[in-house]
Design a protein around this motif. Structure first.
Motif, PDB file in Angstrom:
ATOM      1  N   GLY A  84      -9.760  -0.201  29.981  1.00  0.00           N
ATOM      2  CA  GLY A  84     -10.439  -0.809  31.128  1.00  0.00           C
ATOM      3  C   GLY A  84     -11.870  -1.165  30.827  1.00  0.00           C
TER       4      GLY A  84
ATOM      5  N   GLU B  82     -21.829   1.646  31.694  1.00  0.00           N
ATOM      6  CA  GLU B  82     -22.710   0.681  32.355  1.00  0.00           C
ATOM      7  C   GLU B  82     -24.106   0.776  31.744  1.00  0.00           C
ATOM      8  OE1 GLU B  82     -21.603  -1.460  35.008  1.00  0.00           O
ATOM      9  OE2 GLU B  82     -19.873  -0.692  33.945  1.00  0.00           O
TER      10      GLU B  82
ATOM     11  N   THR C  40     -15.467   5.287  31.164  1.00  0.00           N
ATOM     12  CA  THR C  40     -16.488   6.209  30.674  1.00  0.00           C
ATOM     13  C   THR C  40     -16.234   7.624  31.191  1.00  0.00           C
ATOM     14  OG1 THR C  40     -18.068   4.428  30.545  1.00  0.00           O
ATOM     15  CG2 THR C  40     -18.984   6.649  30.673  1.00  0.00           C
TER      16      THR C  40
HETATM   17  N1  HSE Z   1     -18.480   1.167  32.770  1.00  0.00           N
HETATM   18  C1  HSE Z   1     -17.169   0.707  33.039  1.00  0.00           C
HETATM   19  C2  HSE Z   1     -16.182   1.774  32.617  1.00  0.00           C
HETATM   20  C3  HSE Z   1     -16.951  -0.573  32.289  1.00  0.00           C
HETATM   21  O1  HSE Z   1     -16.558   2.716  31.922  1.00  0.00           O
HETATM   22  O2  HSE Z   1     -15.031   1.698  33.001  1.00  0.00           O
HETATM   23  C4  HSE Z   1     -15.949  -1.481  32.897  1.00  0.00           C
HETATM   24  O3  HSE Z   1     -16.212  -1.820  34.207  1.00  0.00           O
END
Ligand code: HSE
Length: 436
Positions: free
Chosen positions: A300, A190, A161
């Motif tokens: 990821g 998240e 993100t």
């Molecule tokens: N929120 C996490 C990211 C998702 O953006 O990498 C994977 O753990």
């Protein structure tokens, strides 16, 4: 061939992806593994809403006991996220003789010792490839192919993100908040996206990498952390002029005093492969004493890449491969010799500082005196005259960008504290790490 029954907790974005791969690739998985892996039950609070993948209502339940108490179910997949009820569910699965597959980095980074002890006590296993860097097989690579090496460092982009947001900001056009919304829509962020941008998600993943790569037992809350919230469009311009890109880097580096661990927005030199990792991609550079530097890159986050890693863990568990690795590695074990963690005050490194100051004679002398007192040497400096200070005076304002030579973190933080008290310096000092 009798079916191996498994069950899934949590039918959100990732859970639906796991159901999709298990149901729609059932035949392929049977061919390559020789096992008929059957998704026998899915537990979620919401068993009514339609998901993108067709799931027979016969396997949906909102009663977790129907899984814990079913002796035919041998593997439980925890995709609830967060600490509770995920922690209790994992413990109950283990106590009821089931192996566990999880993608839950927060849970492992906080309760790894408790959960691994429970798994050992019950003769069961926990597989967790998807907890770090989604689809990139980084944990299994460190745990198996690289195991003869002493790992010297790990430098990684572990949060998709924030990399997506930084990429969108760097290439212009997208505001910070619409980039966050887009990352949520794509299933990267998240549930609480603040954890992506403030570095929490990244330190949790770094705590897991530290345990696996270095045998370091560290609470993620103790890892030095800076997020990307203060990065401004202007920083990309200055970084670019100086030959850098800005990335949220997670770093684990072995030094004489122990392991240095930190997550921070970092200026990374153009020619470093990490600088070229864009959008929601993650990347990990591992340096081992025999293998040298190896570089992994991939998605990821997101439904399909994460489901790919989870399905791999399920297959490894069913085939017995997880048990071998689990028993060999002995992770999160109390009596294991652990690598000491270096105090952040004693980190050494280059820093990028940006601040606004009054543009008048003597200002540079004032802040140069602070750097000199704290034994910090300036490697390069840019000053741009920008506009007048918005305080009804006609004072001219300048934005100052500095890159320091390697300096001690404790000295740098003391200097920043002192600089922020100088009346001619306006507002907070923005700091990033620099990696050449
Ligand atoms: N929120 C996490 C990211 C998702 O953006 O990498 C994977 O753990």
């Amino acid at each position: 061939m009798s079916a191996i029954k498994i069950a899934l907790f949590g039918l959100g974005t990732i859970g639906t992806g796991v159901a999709d791969i298990l149901l729609n690739r059932h035949e392929h998985i049977r061919k390559v593994t020789g096992h008929d892996i059957l998704l026998a039950r899915i537990c979620d609070k919401d068993i009514v809403s339609q998901r993108d993948t067709y799931i027979s209502p016969d396997i949906l339940t909102n009663n977790p006991d129907s899984i814990f108490n079913d002796p035919e179910i041998t593997v439980g997949i925890e995709l609830i996220g967060g600490i509770e009820p995920a922690r209790t569910f994992v413990l109950r699965l283990l106590e009821n003789g089931k192996d566990v597959v999880t993608a839950n980095k927060a849970l492992l980074a906080e309760h790894g010792a408790e959960l691994f002890a429970a798994a050992r006590q019950n003769g069961r296993t926990i597989a967790f490839e998807a907890s770090v860097c989604g689809g990139i097989p980084i944990l299994s690579s460190i745990a198996t192919s690289l195991q003869a090496n002493t790992i010297l460092s790990i430098n990684a982009i572990v949060n998709g993100t924030s990399n997506f947001i930084l990429s969108q900001m760097e290439h212009g056009g997208t505001s910070y908040s619409s980039a966050v919304k887009e990352a949520q829509k794509l299933g990267y962020a998240e549930a609480n996206p603040a954890m992506d941008v403030d570095g929490t998600d990244a330190v949790q993943k770094l705590a897991i990498l530290a345990q696996l790569g270095f045998g370091a037992a560290v609470n993620w809350k103790d890892i030095s952390r800076m997020g990307i919230e203060s990065v401004d469009a202007i920083d990309f311009k200055f970084a670019n002029d100086l030959g850098y890109r800005i990335k949220l880097l997670a770093v684990a580096d072995v030094g004489e005093e122990g392991l240095e661990l930190h997550v921070a927005p970092t200026l990374v030199k153009f020619d470093n492969p990490l600088a070229r990792v864009q959008d929601a991609f993650n990347a990990v550079r591992v340096v081992g004493d025999y293998v040298g530097s190896v570089f992994f890159q991939g998605l990821g986050a997101g439904r399909k890449p994460t489901a790919s890693a989870i399905a791999g863990d399920i297959i490894d568990t069913v085939l017995g491969r997880t048990k071998i690795t689990f028993n060999t590695l002995n992770l999160w074990k109390d009596d294991k010799e652990v690598m000491p963690i270096k105090r952040s005050d004693n980190f050494y490194g280059k820093s990028y500082l940006r601040f606004d100051a009054e543009d008048r004679p003597g200002v540079m002398r004032d802040f140069a005196a602070v750097f000199s007192e704290k034994n910090i040497s300036i490697a390069s400096m840019i000053q741009h005259e920008i506009n007048t200070i918005n305080d009804n005076s006609s004072k001219q304002k300048a934005v100052i960008i500095l890159i320091t030579h390697e300096s001690r973190e404790g000295d740098l933080l003391a200097a920043i504290e002192k600089l922020e008290k100088i009346p001619s310096i306006q507002g907070k000092i923005i700091r990033m790490r620099v990696q050449d």
